[in-house]
Write an enzyme that holds these catalytic residues in place. Structure first.
Site, PDB file in Angstrom:
ATOM      1  N   ASP A  42      -7.084   1.658   5.620  1.00 33.37           N
ATOM      2  CA  ASP A  42      -7.958   0.716   6.336  1.00 33.37           C
ATOM      3  C   ASP A  42      -8.778   1.315   7.466  1.00 33.37           C
ATOM      4  O   ASP A  42      -9.555   0.596   8.099  1.00 33.37           O
ATOM      5  CB  ASP A  42      -7.170  -0.472   6.900  1.00 33.37           C
ATOM      6  CG  ASP A  42      -7.155  -1.633   5.931  1.00 33.37           C
ATOM      7  OD1 ASP A  42      -8.009  -1.632   5.021  1.00 33.37           O
ATOM      8  OD2 ASP A  42      -6.317  -2.524   6.069  1.00 33.37           O
TER       9      ASP A  42
ATOM     10  N   VAL B  61       0.841  -1.200   0.000  1.00 29.55           N
ATOM     11  CA  VAL B  61       0.000   0.000   0.000  1.00 29.55           C
ATOM     12  C   VAL B  61       0.874   1.248   0.000  1.00 29.55           C
ATOM     13  O   VAL B  61       0.610   2.205  -0.730  1.00 29.55           O
ATOM     14  CB  VAL B  61      -0.962  -0.003   1.210  1.00 29.55           C
ATOM     15  CG1 VAL B  61      -1.662   1.341   1.347  1.00 29.55           C
ATOM     16  CG2 VAL B  61      -1.992  -1.108   1.062  1.00 29.55           C
TER      17      VAL B  61
ATOM     18  N   PRO C 227      10.832  -0.103   9.121  1.00 28.14           N
ATOM     19  CA  PRO C 227      11.932  -1.058   9.290  1.00 28.14           C
ATOM     20  C   PRO C 227      12.152  -1.808   7.976  1.00 28.14           C
ATOM     21  O   PRO C 227      11.177  -2.125   7.274  1.00 28.14           O
ATOM     22  CB  PRO C 227      11.412  -2.013  10.387  1.00 28.14           C
ATOM     23  CG  PRO C 227      10.365  -1.232  11.116  1.00 28.14           C
ATOM     24  CD  PRO C 227       9.744  -0.325  10.086  1.00 28.14           C
TER      25      PRO C 227
ATOM     26  N   GLY D 284      10.013  -4.613   6.507  1.00 30.70           N
ATOM     27  CA  GLY D 284       8.650  -4.342   6.053  1.00 30.70           C
ATOM     28  C   GLY D 284       8.594  -3.631   4.712  1.00 30.70           C
ATOM     29  O   GLY D 284       7.519  -3.266   4.239  1.00 30.70           O
TER      30      GLY D 284
END
Lengths: 293, 293
Positions: free
Chosen positions: B133, B47, B67, B70
């Site tokens: 979200d 995303v 990080p 990710g």
């Protein structure tokens, strides 16, 4: 529209298309949320009336500041028609105190210097601002817009001529049947009913719901979707979701006719007319030729 | 797109259409200006990579906090491809100090609570924020987008299903020839050249310029406009603007053929084929019938 699903921890193993190197030169197109927010419009002329219409569509509360002599007839009509949403003051903008409770400010003034002053105050107070006619002071611009119920489309030419935006709007409008808004609304209702039947956020079930909904949208055309009423939605969930399939509208209605040969709409018949005409003309010409011999 | 002309003092005497009474339920669609602004993206997943692409299109500077584990492969590709635009830090979001220099913040995290905390800090600091979200925390949403050079189109279904937005995007994409962006670009160049030839802001001349430009856009079709090069633009200004007329492309090129009977493109011929076929079929059937007698 979506606020989109996030995934920071999963590393995709699918190949990704190469990253484009020529991005830039555009705007950041977004759907700003104004529901029950406070918007100040300074000025009451024709441009102000256009702003009021856009802002009302997003359910904000509006304060209009303008001496009565500068209030356009259409601005006045909006003020009269939406008393619960619009507060009108017959006076000029007085200073920074007017801005602090606001979530957004739009100026629609002939006086460029006053507009400029207001914009500076807004920037200071970190309130998003648009000044009509002074693009370099604007946090955001407007575009040509199409609205059909829940469907909203904005067309921006990034300053390369409002006329081209209007032409694009016309072209896109002609490509739509006018039933898209209703179809989208029905899909929204179907989604809500499905969530009632199979509740829960995210996870495996969430993904299954999303996949089934996508399949419905891909299989059913716009006209089909507009036919979804309470009874049909219940049947679609019973015979579709519960059995992990996506039936067609015809199957759901118990009708099994081959689509290719159904000529239901006037449009289908209209398309055949030139062919029938040509056939008849050919027949007549040939007949006349043969008879002459 | 325009920041639009203002008019607070003139009262129009033209009849205005009645004010719509059923506004509301939508978003406020705008083209946010991010040129050289600072945007913080918290998270580095798939995303985040989509957000980066949208933000790069609007020429902002981007700070990505995530990080390394990710960081999605596509996010990494953008970081590598745009070193002058994107600053990446291999760490988590540390606190409100990260926000204060920012003009916009986007979170793309799996951790809803951390997203919520960041959104609260942004609201406090009056920095526009979108949280992936978590729609109720967002100042703005995204929509399906089409980009063709200076032409940008956003399609929003106001939360009624991302699949329907994607379908609308496909439908609108099919209605466009793909030459619109180039045509809009050429119109932008023509406008700039006209402004060089007849300079000045607003007033009678400004209105005359606007009217002539509109007339060009109305008379010339998209394909014609894409043909505008330096020589043709100069000729259009000499033979058009200077004489207060709008010649067609054919007139400008010295070609005078009647458009209605020119069947140049394959598409035009393809449209005639069914008619010719029907004519022939009619002729043959009629001939056969007559011969049988």
């Amino acid at each position: 529209m979506s606020s989109a699903s996030s995934s920071t921890t999963s590393l995709s193993l699918q190949p990704t298309p190469p990253v484009p190197h020529n991005l830039g030169g555009g705007s950041f197109l977004i759907a700003w949320q104004l529901k029950d927010k406070q918007v100040l419009i300074v000025g009451g002329g024709e441009v102000a009336s256009q702003r009021i219409e856009s802002i009302l569509a997003a359910d904000a509360f509006i304060t209009v500041l303008s001496p009565a002599k500068g209030v356009h007839v259409r601005t006045r009509q909006f003020i009269d028609a939406y008393p619960a949403r619009i507060t009108y003051y017959d006076r000029r903008f007085s200073g920074p105190a007017e801005i602090h409770k606001m979530d957004m400010v739009l100026t629609a003034l002939d006086d460029v210097n006053r507009s400029r002053d207001i914009c500076e105050m807004c920037r200071e107070a970190k309130v998003p601002v648009n000044a009509a006619d002074i693009p370099d002071l604007c946090d955001f611009y407007f575009g040509a817009q199409i609205r059909d119920g829940p469907l909203q489309i904005m067309i921006s030419t990034n300053g390369n001529g409002p006329r081209m935006a209007a032409l694009m709007k016309k072209k896109i409008g002609e490509a739509l049947s006018g039933k898209e808004g209703e179809a989208i609304e029905k899909v929204g209702i179907l989604r809500a009913r499905l969530k009632d039947r199979a509740p829960g956020v995210g996870g495996l079930l969430g993904r299954k719901r999303m996949k089934w909904m996508s399949e419905v949208c891909n299989t059913w055309d716009i006209d089909d979707l507009t036919e979804l009423d309470d009874a049909l939605i219940a049947r679609l969930l019973d015979q579709g979701w519960d059995k992990s399939v996506v039936p067609t509208l015809a199957q759901l209605k118990g009708v099994h006719k081959s689509k290719a040969w159904s000529l239901g709409s006037n449009q289908d018949w209209a398309m055949l007319l030139p062919l029938v005409g040509s056939f008849a003309l050919g027949a007549v010409c040939s007949f006349a030729l043969v008879r002459r011999r």
